[in-house]
Design a protein around this motif. Structure first.
Motif, PDB file in Angstrom:
ATOM      1  N   SER A 102       0.820  -1.217   0.000  1.00 26.62           N
ATOM      2  CA  SER A 102       0.000   0.000   0.000  1.00 26.62           C
ATOM      3  C   SER A 102       0.852   1.265   0.000  1.00 26.62           C
ATOM      4  O   SER A 102       0.502   2.258  -0.642  1.00 26.62           O
ATOM      5  CB  SER A 102      -0.941  -0.001   1.210  1.00 26.62           C
ATOM      6  OG  SER A 102      -0.210  -0.130   2.415  1.00 26.62           O
ATOM      7  N   GLU A 103       1.999   1.217   0.678  1.00 26.64           N
ATOM      8  CA  GLU A 103       2.857   2.405   0.748  1.00 26.64           C
ATOM      9  C   GLU A 103       3.423   2.759  -0.627  1.00 26.64           C
ATOM     10  O   GLU A 103       3.380   3.924  -1.062  1.00 26.64           O
ATOM     11  CB  GLU A 103       4.004   2.148   1.733  1.00 26.64           C
ATOM     12  CG  GLU A 103       4.929   3.350   1.921  1.00 26.64           C
ATOM     13  CD  GLU A 103       6.100   3.020   2.835  1.00 26.64           C
ATOM     14  OE1 GLU A 103       7.086   3.774   2.798  1.00 26.64           O
ATOM     15  OE2 GLU A 103       6.034   2.017   3.572  1.00 26.64           O
ATOM     16  N   LYS A 106       0.615   3.931  -3.049  1.00 27.27           N
ATOM     17  CA  LYS A 106       0.203   5.298  -2.722  1.00 27.27           C
ATOM     18  C   LYS A 106       1.221   6.307  -3.253  1.00 27.27           C
ATOM     19  O   LYS A 106       0.852   7.332  -3.857  1.00 27.27           O
ATOM     20  CB  LYS A 106       0.031   5.460  -1.217  1.00 27.27           C
ATOM     21  CG  LYS A 106      -0.434   6.842  -0.782  1.00 27.27           C
ATOM     22  CD  LYS A 106      -0.601   6.903   0.729  1.00 27.27           C
ATOM     23  CE  LYS A 106      -1.140   8.265   1.172  1.00 27.27           C
ATOM     24  NZ  LYS A 106      -0.252   9.384   0.803  1.00 27.27           N
ATOM     25  N   HIS A 107       2.512   6.006  -3.051  1.00 27.24           N
ATOM     26  CA  HIS A 107       3.571   6.894  -3.529  1.00 27.24           C
ATOM     27  C   HIS A 107       3.487   7.056  -5.045  1.00 27.24           C
ATOM     28  O   HIS A 107       3.556   8.178  -5.575  1.00 27.24           O
ATOM     29  CB  HIS A 107       4.936   6.325  -3.124  1.00 27.24           C
ATOM     30  CG  HIS A 107       6.099   7.036  -3.741  1.00 27.24           C
ATOM     31  ND1 HIS A 107       6.509   8.288  -3.330  1.00 27.24           N
ATOM     32  CD2 HIS A 107       6.929   6.678  -4.767  1.00 27.24           C
ATOM     33  CE1 HIS A 107       7.545   8.677  -4.058  1.00 27.24           C
ATOM     34  NE2 HIS A 107       7.824   7.711  -4.934  1.00 27.24           N
ATOM     35  N   ASP A 110       0.221   9.001  -6.133  1.00 21.86           N
ATOM     36  CA  ASP A 110       0.321  10.442  -5.864  1.00 21.86           C
ATOM     37  C   ASP A 110       1.178  11.145  -6.908  1.00 21.86           C
ATOM     38  O   ASP A 110       0.853  12.248  -7.363  1.00 21.86           O
ATOM     39  CB  ASP A 110       0.898  10.680  -4.463  1.00 21.86           C
ATOM     40  CG  ASP A 110      -0.159  10.563  -3.381  1.00 21.86           C
ATOM     41  OD1 ASP A 110      -1.347  10.798  -3.687  1.00 21.86           O
ATOM     42  OD2 ASP A 110       0.194  10.243  -2.227  1.00 21.86           O
ATOM     43  N   CYS A 136      -6.969   0.218  -7.817  1.00 26.56           N
ATOM     44  CA  CYS A 136      -7.705   0.967  -6.792  1.00 26.56           C
ATOM     45  C   CYS A 136      -9.172   0.542  -6.743  1.00 26.56           C
ATOM     46  O   CYS A 136      -9.753   0.395  -5.660  1.00 26.56           O
ATOM     47  CB  CYS A 136      -7.597   2.473  -7.057  1.00 26.56           C
ATOM     48  SG  CYS A 136      -5.966   3.148  -6.664  1.00 26.56           S
ATOM     49  N   HIS A 152      -5.890   2.836   3.495  1.00 29.22           N
ATOM     50  CA  HIS A 152      -5.471   2.605   2.113  1.00 29.22           C
ATOM     51  C   HIS A 152      -6.683   2.559   1.183  1.00 29.22           C
ATOM     52  O   HIS A 152      -6.664   3.134   0.087  1.00 29.22           O
ATOM     53  CB  HIS A 152      -4.689   1.291   2.015  1.00 29.22           C
ATOM     54  CG  HIS A 152      -4.242   0.969   0.619  1.00 29.22           C
ATOM     55  ND1 HIS A 152      -3.385   1.785  -0.099  1.00 29.22           N
ATOM     56  CD2 HIS A 152      -4.556  -0.076  -0.208  1.00 29.22           C
ATOM     57  CE1 HIS A 152      -3.178   1.255  -1.297  1.00 29.22           C
ATOM     58  NE2 HIS A 152      -3.873   0.130  -1.382  1.00 29.22           N
ATOM     59  N   PHE A 155      -7.931   5.991   0.637  1.00 29.80           N
ATOM     60  CA  PHE A 155      -7.051   6.694  -0.315  1.00 29.80           C
ATOM     61  C   PHE A 155      -7.384   6.292  -1.748  1.00 29.80           C
ATOM     62  O   PHE A 155      -7.463   7.136  -2.639  1.00 29.80           O
ATOM     63  CB  PHE A 155      -5.580   6.381  -0.015  1.00 29.80           C
ATOM     64  CG  PHE A 155      -4.652   6.789  -1.121  1.00 29.80           C
ATOM     65  CD1 PHE A 155      -4.253   8.110  -1.258  1.00 29.80           C
ATOM     66  CD2 PHE A 155      -4.193   5.852  -2.040  1.00 29.80           C
ATOM     67  CE1 PHE A 155      -3.414   8.497  -2.298  1.00 29.80           C
ATOM     68  CE2 PHE A 155      -3.366   6.218  -3.085  1.00 29.80           C
ATOM     69  CZ  PHE A 155      -2.967   7.552  -3.202  1.00 29.80           C
ATOM     70  N   CYS A 156      -7.579   4.981  -1.973  1.00 28.70           N
ATOM     71  CA  CYS A 156      -7.881   4.484  -3.324  1.00 28.70           C
ATOM     72  C   CYS A 156      -9.178   5.097  -3.860  1.00 28.70           C
ATOM     73  O   CYS A 156      -9.265   5.470  -5.032  1.00 28.70           O
ATOM     74  CB  CYS A 156      -7.987   2.960  -3.315  1.00 28.70           C
ATOM     75  SG  CYS A 156      -6.398   2.119  -3.101  1.00 28.70           S
ATOM     76  N   TRP A 159      -8.474   8.801  -4.631  1.00 28.01           N
ATOM     77  CA  TRP A 159      -7.596   8.917  -5.804  1.00 28.01           C
ATOM     78  C   TRP A 159      -8.348   8.608  -7.099  1.00 28.01           C
ATOM     79  O   TRP A 159      -8.237   9.345  -8.089  1.00 28.01           O
ATOM     80  CB  TRP A 159      -6.408   7.969  -5.646  1.00 28.01           C
ATOM     81  CG  TRP A 159      -5.395   8.097  -6.749  1.00 28.01           C
ATOM     82  CD1 TRP A 159      -4.333   8.947  -6.800  1.00 28.01           C
ATOM     83  CD2 TRP A 159      -5.349   7.323  -7.961  1.00 28.01           C
ATOM     84  NE1 TRP A 159      -3.637   8.777  -7.970  1.00 28.01           N
ATOM     85  CE2 TRP A 159      -4.243   7.785  -8.707  1.00 28.01           C
ATOM     86  CE3 TRP A 159      -6.140   6.317  -8.492  1.00 28.01           C
ATOM     87  CZ2 TRP A 159      -3.907   7.252  -9.951  1.00 28.01           C
ATOM     88  CZ3 TRP A 159      -5.811   5.790  -9.727  1.00 28.01           C
ATOM     89  CH2 TRP A 159      -4.708   6.255 -10.440  1.00 28.01           C
TER      90      TRP A 159
END
Length: 612
Positions: A102-103, A106-107, A110, A136, A152, A155-156, A159
């Motif tokens: 997930s990290e 996400k990076h 973004d 996502c 997470h 965030f998806c 996004w």
């Protein structure tokens, strides 16, 4: 006339080649070429080729794989944009991203959001963006991103909404862009959860290399008021957009219009109707019919309009563009697809009768033009609407010259399945053609077996010479006829028994060929235990030869023939249990499958009324 065309092309995009991706990548490197698009150095290129090679190998455990992927993403830091804009590396990134934690995801996501305009219009980065969108969507479809428990997932959701909103806000620019138009299509698909035709989502160049044996990946569905609101807002704006007149002329923008129609048809029918009315009454009506059928993009838009139309619009489209032209269109190898869409979409029996009367007398000409799929479409429409089935069969027999004298009618299955006329099939001696089924012919026979009165097709099968029937069932496409024969509602058990009886003495021959064994499986699944014993005992007579054959060994094990040989009573008990289980399952599934219109109870009522 139009050639069969793309529904939007990515001319410079990556496509599936006959050679493997890695082979191509190494070949490029040996020539000092490190992928199209953004230039990268030799060391970076070779590193990612080695990454792809490692991904193809098995990892000892999930932990090792995870460490490997994390390490690769560490190597991409600071170079992400250059890498995803490179032809070869972007492809490798598409393989890596579903494995990212997930990290890292996400990076990466973004970073893409910060350079959306460049990425959406790039031949290679746009593919990577689509991949992240699907990842996502899959994440939020499996969790609850709004309950505050999964950061997470939240965030998806945020996004994916941001990317889709950006694409929608730039529709005027993106709709005609060869790459960005795909981002629009993917956004619409993700927000609606509508499964779209693979060909609609692919470019022309990609479709030429599409592996049609692969199952199309289904799109996850996530129900969200936010998604519905975004779709409705976009639909309202899109349906009122003055530039739509010009958009139907471009392949890329036409593909977006089709996607909008399909997605709104399911999620916002009122807006779909508004857009459809505008396209039909304001855009198509202003064009000459010949101009429409000479434009790739417009024909595809017309086909989609047929699919999503109500009865009024369908009538209008038929009267304006198809009536009186069906034979010409059906005999055109490119434009026959429009006739197929018409046949798939027609719901009114009276209107279908009109279409049928215009096409059916010219079946032979349509076959001669290499457009047999139109005849198959006609058969499927007769089956779906439960009408004109006897007339269709008569026209088909006349087409293959076996309607008169009546004795020839028993030849309908061997003729249609091979797409040859009676005279060709009955040539004397060495001139007689070998028994090779045609895929269209096989599909037509399968459809005929599902007609309300398939008696002539059943009789034709049962009247075939045993050797010829064996050839049919051992054929690539002919083997599929067995599935239809045993699953057809109006083919009774007596007919099943007669066919099995006719095949006695041929079970070994069927069991030892690839498609013959497939036909034998259809027979086995539908046979009572008593018949299975007869089949098994016949096969055991040639046990050694059966086990020496690849397909025979599979049959030998699957039918538990060793147990039949040693303990017939135990084998019979197992088969009895299996038959009961299958019958119970069928009793549960059939009412669900037949529920609603055309259910078994409805058919029984119709039969009683007909008798009365």
């Amino acid at each position: 006339m139009a050639s069969r065309f793309s529904r939007g092309g990515r001319g410079g995009g990556r496509v599936k080649k006959k050679h493997s991706f890695l082979t191509k990548a190494r070949k490029y490197a040996s020539k000092g070429l490190y992928g199209r698009g953004k230039n990268i150095d030799e060391e970076t290129y070779n590193y990612f080729v080695r990454v792809m090679e490692r991904l193809k190998d098995e990892f000892e455990d999930e932990e090792e794989k995870e460490m490997f992927v994390v390490n690769v993403f560490e190597q991409t830091k600071g170079k992400e944009m250059d890498l995803i804009c490179n032809q070869v590396v972007s492809k490798i990134m598409e393989k890596l991203l579903p494995l990212a934690n997930s990290e890292n995801l996400k990076h990466f996501a973004d970073l893409m959001l910060n350079d959306m305009r460049i990425i959406c219009t790039d031949p290679y980065a746009s593919h990577v963006l689509e991949k992240v969108m699907r990842i996502c969507l899959e994440t939020i479809s499996k969790t609850n991103p709004t309950d505050g428990k999964d950061e997470h997932s939240a965030f998806c959701l945020k996004w994916l909404s941001s990317v889709s909103r950006y694409a929608f806000n730039n529709v005027e620019e993106f709709i005609s862009d060869i790459y960005a138009s795909h981002i629009l299509r993917t956004s619409l698909q993700c927000l609606s959860g509508i499964e779209l035709d693979t060909l609609l989502m692919k470019s022309y160049r990609s479709r030429r290399h599409l592996d049609h044996t692969e199952a199309s990946s289904s799109i996850p569905k996530y129900e969200s008021e936010e998604f519905v609101t975004m779709l409705r807002d976009f639909g309202e704006r899109f349906a009122s957009w003055p530039q739509l007149h010009d958009m139907v002329l471009s392949q890329d923008s036409s593909a977006v219009i089709q996607t909008v129609l399909f997605c709104l048809h399911k999620t916002a029918p009122d807006l779909c109707k508004k857009l459809l009315d505008f396209i039909v009454k304001e855009i198509l009506s202003a064009m000459q019919v010949d101009d429409i059928f000479s434009s790739a993009a417009i024909v595809h838009t017309l086909e989609t309009c047929l699919t999503v139309s109500d009865e009024e619009i369908f009538q209008q489209l038929y009267q304006t563009y198809f009536k009186g032209r069906l034979k010409t269109l059906a005999e055109n190898f490119d434009l026959k697809f429009s006739v197929l869409k018409l046949l798939e979409a027609v719901k009114d029996k009276e209107l279908f009768t009109e279409i049928f009367e215009e096409l059916a007398p010219f079946m032979e000409d349509i076959f001669a033009a290499g457009c047999g799929t139109v005849v198959l479409g006609l058969a499927n429409a007769c089956k779906r609407l439960s009408t004109l089935q006897a007339k269709f069969l008569q026209h088909l027999m006349e087409t293959f010259h076996c309607f008169t004298p009546e004795t020839r009618q028993m030849k309908i299955v061997p003729l249609v399945s091979r797409l040859i006329t009676y005279e060709v099939a009955e040539q004397p001696g060495d001139d007689k053609p070998s028994f090779n089924c045609h895929i269209i012919g096989s599909q037509i026979v399968q459809t005929l077996l599902h007609f309300g009165k398939p008696i002539k097709i059943v009789q034709s099968l049962l009247e075939m010479e045993t050797s010829q029937l064996r050839d049919l069932l051992s054929d690539t496409f002919g083997s599929r006829i067995m599935d239809a024969f045993f699953s057809a509602e109006f083919v009774g058990e007596k007919s099943h028994d007669k066919l099995i009886q006719k095949l006695q003495g041929s079970f070994y021959s069927l069991a030892t060929t690839k498609f013959g064994s497939r036909s034998l499986d259809s027979v086995w699944r539908s046979s009572p235990v008593k018949t299975r014993i007869a089949i098994g005992e016949e096969l055991l007579q040639k046990e050694t030869a059966l086990q020496g054959n690849y397909f025979g060994r599979i049959i030998f094990e699957n039918y538990a023939l060793p147990l039949l040989k040693r303990q017939k009573s135990d084998w019979k008990t197992i088969q009895d249990k299996e038959s009961k289980k299958r019958k119970l399952f069928a009793d549960i599934v059939d009412p669900l499958a037949d529920g609603g219109e055309g259910s078994n109870s409805d058919r029984v009522k119709k039969k009683k009324k007909a008798k009365a």
